[in-house]
Design a protein around this motif. Structure first.
Motif, PDB file in Angstrom:
ATOM      1  N   UNK A 111      72.923  36.569  73.804  1.00 34.40           N
ATOM      2  CA  UNK A 111      73.810  35.680  73.056  1.00 34.40           C
ATOM      3  C   UNK A 111      75.038  36.434  72.586  1.00 34.40           C
ATOM      4  N   UNK A 112      76.024  35.688  72.125  1.00 35.22           N
ATOM      5  CA  UNK A 112      77.205  36.309  71.524  1.00 35.22           C
ATOM      6  C   UNK A 112      77.227  35.966  70.045  1.00 35.22           C
ATOM      7  N   UNK A 113      77.638  36.937  69.225  1.00 37.10           N
ATOM      8  CA  UNK A 113      77.654  36.773  67.778  1.00 37.10           C
ATOM      9  C   UNK A 113      79.067  36.944  67.249  1.00 37.10           C
ATOM     10  N   UNK A 114      79.263  36.383  66.047  1.00 41.29           N
ATOM     11  CA  UNK A 114      80.589  36.441  65.446  1.00 41.29           C
ATOM     12  C   UNK A 114      80.905  37.789  64.827  1.00 41.29           C
ATOM     13  N   UNK A 115      79.890  38.554  64.427  1.00 42.14           N
ATOM     14  CA  UNK A 115      80.128  39.828  63.746  1.00 42.14           C
ATOM     15  C   UNK A 115      79.294  40.936  64.366  1.00 42.14           C
ATOM     16  N   UNK A 116      79.760  42.162  64.175  1.00 44.29           N
ATOM     17  CA  UNK A 116      79.018  43.337  64.640  1.00 44.29           C
ATOM     18  C   UNK A 116      77.668  43.411  63.937  1.00 44.29           C
ATOM     19  N   UNK A 117      77.645  43.089  62.646  1.00 47.98           N
ATOM     20  CA  UNK A 117      76.397  43.182  61.881  1.00 47.98           C
ATOM     21  C   UNK A 117      75.332  42.251  62.447  1.00 47.98           C
ATOM     22  N   UNK A 118      75.721  41.024  62.788  1.00 55.57           N
ATOM     23  CA  UNK A 118      74.754  40.084  63.350  1.00 55.57           C
ATOM     24  C   UNK A 118      74.198  40.594  64.674  1.00 55.57           C
ATOM     25  N   UNK A 119      75.096  41.093  65.524  1.00 53.95           N
ATOM     26  CA  UNK A 119      74.659  41.597  66.826  1.00 53.95           C
ATOM     27  C   UNK A 119      73.758  42.814  66.662  1.00 53.95           C
ATOM     28  N   UNK A 120      74.122  43.718  65.755  1.00 52.07           N
ATOM     29  CA  UNK A 120      73.337  44.941  65.546  1.00 52.07           C
ATOM     30  C   UNK A 120      71.953  44.629  64.999  1.00 52.07           C
ATOM     31  N   UNK A 121      71.848  43.582  64.189  1.00 52.71           N
ATOM     32  CA  UNK A 121      70.554  43.188  63.639  1.00 52.71           C
ATOM     33  C   UNK A 121      69.651  42.595  64.717  1.00 52.71           C
ATOM     34  N   UNK A 122      70.223  41.800  65.611  1.00 55.69           N
ATOM     35  CA  UNK A 122      69.426  41.100  66.614  1.00 55.69           C
ATOM     36  C   UNK A 122      69.044  41.975  67.802  1.00 55.69           C
ATOM     37  N   UNK A 123      69.918  42.876  68.218  1.00 49.49           N
ATOM     38  CA  UNK A 123      69.762  43.555  69.510  1.00 49.49           C
ATOM     39  C   UNK A 123      68.482  44.386  69.637  1.00 49.49           C
ATOM     40  N   UNK A 124      68.087  45.193  68.644  1.00 47.61           N
ATOM     41  CA  UNK A 124      66.849  45.967  68.820  1.00 47.61           C
ATOM     42  C   UNK A 124      65.638  45.087  69.106  1.00 47.61           C
ATOM     43  N   UNK A 125      65.542  43.936  68.448  1.00 48.67           N
ATOM     44  CA  UNK A 125      64.419  43.041  68.686  1.00 48.67           C
ATOM     45  C   UNK A 125      64.396  42.525  70.110  1.00 48.67           C
ATOM     46  N   UNK A 126      65.573  42.188  70.656  1.00 51.84           N
ATOM     47  CA  UNK A 126      65.631  41.721  72.031  1.00 51.84           C
ATOM     48  C   UNK A 126      65.240  42.794  73.025  1.00 51.84           C
ATOM     49  N   UNK A 127      65.692  44.022  72.787  1.00 52.84           N
ATOM     50  CA  UNK A 127      65.328  45.138  73.673  1.00 52.84           C
ATOM     51  C   UNK A 127      63.827  45.404  73.584  1.00 52.84           C
ATOM     52  N   UNK A 128      63.274  45.352  72.371  1.00 56.26           N
ATOM     53  CA  UNK A 128      61.838  45.576  72.207  1.00 56.26           C
ATOM     54  C   UNK A 128      61.026  44.521  72.950  1.00 56.26           C
ATOM     55  N   UNK A 129      61.490  43.281  72.950  1.00 57.75           N
ATOM     56  CA  UNK A 129      60.765  42.244  73.689  1.00 57.75           C
ATOM     57  C   UNK A 129      60.729  42.579  75.178  1.00 57.75           C
ATOM     58  N   UNK A 130      61.846  43.023  75.742  1.00 56.52           N
ATOM     59  CA  UNK A 130      61.859  43.392  77.159  1.00 56.52           C
ATOM     60  C   UNK A 130      61.020  44.639  77.422  1.00 56.52           C
ATOM     61  N   UNK A 131      60.953  45.543  76.443  1.00 59.23           N
ATOM     62  CA  UNK A 131      60.084  46.715  76.575  1.00 59.23           C
ATOM     63  C   UNK A 131      58.617  46.290  76.652  1.00 59.23           C
ATOM     64  N   UNK A 132      58.214  45.371  75.778  1.00 61.34           N
ATOM     65  CA  UNK A 132      56.820  44.932  75.785  1.00 61.34           C
ATOM     66  C   UNK A 132      56.460  44.275  77.120  1.00 61.34           C
ATOM     67  N   UNK A 133      57.414  43.524  77.670  1.00 60.75           N
ATOM     68  CA  UNK A 133      57.158  42.895  78.969  1.00 60.75           C
ATOM     69  C   UNK A 133      57.056  43.956  80.059  1.00 60.75           C
ATOM     70  N   UNK A 134      57.981  44.916  80.051  1.00 56.76           N
ATOM     71  CA  UNK A 134      57.981  45.960  81.083  1.00 56.76           C
ATOM     72  C   UNK A 134      56.768  46.870  80.966  1.00 56.76           C
ATOM     73  N   UNK A 135      56.261  47.069  79.756  1.00 54.76           N
ATOM     74  CA  UNK A 135      55.160  48.006  79.518  1.00 54.76           C
ATOM     75  C   UNK A 135      53.835  47.293  79.291  1.00 54.76           C
TER      76      UNK A 135
END
Length: 605
Positions: A325-349
């Motif tokens: 997704x795209x966010x309006x602020x850096x803070x919003x994106x920085x808060x969301x991104x680790x969770x999204x990466x972790x979800x893909x990690x759990x799927x890959x692992x």
């Protein structure tokens, strides 16, 4: 004569009294801008007159315009005496030399009796990217639109910087600062008076207008006034309405869908719609739903639209997949991104995570102890998930390329099992202590030490509960075993002397009450967590000091911590027992005092 009645009257009146007709024409027609003539300067001068009226709204002062007679005299010096009506004006103007025509154009200085404010003091718009957000000024105390208003498209609601509303516009910021200073409690305000002088001095320090206003103002006043002032000490809601920005929220058709002076409240109500609208504008070519594999060569940290508006892409965890997704602020994106990466990690692992969980060497005794809590398979999964987060969470926020993601996958595969086993050791110690204590938390006879045993059961439920092995850091897990062993020591002594245990418990309960109030009142999470563990250490110090506690653990220290974080509870003091054994309370609620009185009744043996 074939003319409308109004025209016949005008012609007749001009023929009857040309001097008065010219006077009325100049003052009531030209000076007011209401004359119905085709000459080009009329529209120009009408716009200048409107700008002069707007100047009064900006500066919140009436009487800045020149009198109508003065403006009429301005025209009288430039227009021949024979011109007494609109028809004559148009006829004369058509034959006029271009240079003389320009001499009929007003400037703002021709209309205002005082110099106009500088344009930067009262800007016409704010820039957000290359988007212009129009500003309007209205001077009508008591009206809904009094003060400064900004038009914000729905799609830009979340993108509008919080600090922008704080600083309002340069022309009124000094007044806003003075009123903010006046909003301080009297005990603080008396150190920073007169307020206008401190407001001007603050502006002379060239504060950063891209950052929040209140923390900067608080720091400045604290330094100049020699007193501790926090940003929360100001009361922006107490300011006059015209010193609080009015936001008009517009839909895609430029219709007003909401308005208010509380940006946070508008975002709370319309933030989700704004996010959707923003995504519609910015997401083309960038957003993607249902992502299950990291196949991006690179996820940009920032994108810029054709209009110059910035957005910040990030992965978002949606449960069984991730969305880009795209966010309006850096803070919003920085808060969301680790969770999204972790979800893909759990799927890959997935296979590696399940294999690590199966191989964890749980002893039968530990597995049995956790069966009563959530089950051994849940414990295995919790330990592996905690190990995954310890290894990957921090790094996940920086993963924006396929190469970085693959490297993170490799690192997790290498370290996952060892990290889970490392976490298992303190969990086993805690569960071993739990297995020893849990069966002993019932009175030996009905009614004996009932309140104490109930307190112990409540404590154990908070210490060893579903998910504790995942959510707590290793250092805290190590301490859990000591807390539970201290409970065992307390049980031994409780069975010998229930009354003495109750007296000790009464020293702890006021702090527990504060903790419960903080948890239920939306209090700062870090302070709640810190108080929780201070109380656990205090329990060890009171009931089983031989097991050891950190230096400085005491009821006075916990009391000071509470007072520092919650001044409304500054009177909380430990409960002490009198020589007669009756409890004495200080600073605890009526409800707690009733509870303490009930607990203080002699236990039945």
């Amino acid at each position: 004569f074939g003319l409308p009645l109004t025209e016949r009257r005008r012609v007749n009146f001009a023929s009857h009294d040309p001097v008065l007709a010219r006077e009325l024409f100049l003052r009531d027609g030209l000076a007011s801008g209401e004359v119905d003539a085709r000459a080009a300067f009329i529209a120009h001068n009408r716009a200048v007159l409107e700008a002069a009226v707007a100047e009064e709204s900006k500066r919140r002062r009436h009487g800045l315009l020149r009198e109508a007679d003065e403006l009429a005299q301005w025209y009288a010096h430039r227009i021949p005496e024979a011109v007494v009506d609109a028809v004559g004006l148009d006829a004369w103007h058509r034959k006029l030399d271009p240079e003389l025509r320009r001499g009929l154009l007003w400037s703002l200085g021709d209309v205002l009796a005082t110099p106009a404010s500088a344009r930067e003091e009262f800007p016409e718009y704010w820039l957000l990217g290359s988007q212009r957000l129009p500003l309007t000024y209205h001077f009508e105390p008591g009206s809904a639109d009094d003060g400064v208003s900004v038009d914000v498209p729905l799609a830009l609601l979340n993108a509008l910087p919080d600090a922008r509303a704080d600083w309002l516009v340069p022309g009124v910021i000094e007044e806003r600062l003075a009123e903010l200073i006046r909003s301080l409690p009297k005990s603080l305000r008396r150190h920073v008076v007169p307020a206008p002088d401190f407001a001007r001095a603050f502006l002379e320090t060239d504060p950063d207008e891209t950052q929040a206003l209140l923390p900067q103002l608080a720091a400045f006043l604290a330094a100049r006034g020699g007193v501790s002032i926090d940003a929360d000490a100001f009361d922006p809601e107490a300011l006059p309405v015209h010193l609080r920005l009015r936001i008009r929220l517009l839909d895609e058709h430029h219709a007003v869908i909401a308005e208010g002076r509380d940006l946070e409240a508008l975002r709370k109500e319309y933030g989700a719609r704004a996010q959707a609208a923003f995504a519609t504008v910015m997401a083309s070519g960038h957003a993607q739903a249902g992502v299950r594999r990291f196949e991006f060569e690179r996820i940009a940290e920032e994108i810029v639209s054709d209009s110059g508006l910035k957005a910040y892409p990030a992965l978002v965890d949606v449960g069984d997949a991730a969305d880009l997704r795209v966010f309006e602020t850096v803070a919003q994106a920085s808060t969301a991104h680790p969770g999204g990466v972790m979800r893909l990690l759990r799927i890959a692992l997935g296979d590696a995570l399940r294999r690590a969980a199966r191989q964890l060497p749980l002893t039968p005794k530990v597995a049995l102890a956790y069966t009563a809590i959530a089950g051994p398979e849940a414990l295995r999964a919790d330990l592996v998930e905690a190990a995954l987060r310890e290894i990957a969470w921090t790094a996940a926020g920086d993963v924006r390329t396929r190469r970085a993601f693959d490297a993170l996958v490799g690192g997790v595969q290498r370290d996952l099992f060892a990290r889970a086993v490392e976490r298992l050791a303190p969990v086993e110690a805690a569960l071993t202590a739990y297995a020893h204590v849990a069966p002993r938390l019932s009175p030996p006879v009905m009614g004996y030490g009932r309140a104490s045993f109930d307190d112990l059961k409540s404590q154990l439920r908070t210490l060893v509960r579903p998910g504790f092995a995942e959510t707590l850091p290793i250092a805290r897990l190590v301490a859990i075993a000591r807390y539970v062993r201290a409970m065992g020591v307390r049980v031994d002594r409780l069975l010998l002397d229930a009354r003495r245990d109750q007296d000790k418990m009464l020293r702890i309960l006021p702090f527990v009450e504060v903790l419960d109030a903080w948890r239920g009142g939306g209090f700062d999470a870090d302070a709640v967590e810190a108080l929780r563990w201070q109380i656990e250490e205090l329990r060890v110090a009171v009931f089983a000091p031989e097991l050891g506690v950190p230096d400085g653990v005491s009821e006075k220290r916990v009391t000071r911590f509470i007072a520092a974080n919650d001044p409304s509870r500054a009177e909380v003091v430990p409960v002490e027992a009198t020589a007669a054994g009756e409890p004495r309370t200080g600073g605890v609620s009526d409800a707690m005092q009733s509870r303490l009185a009930a607990l203080a009744k002699p236990s039945q043996r």
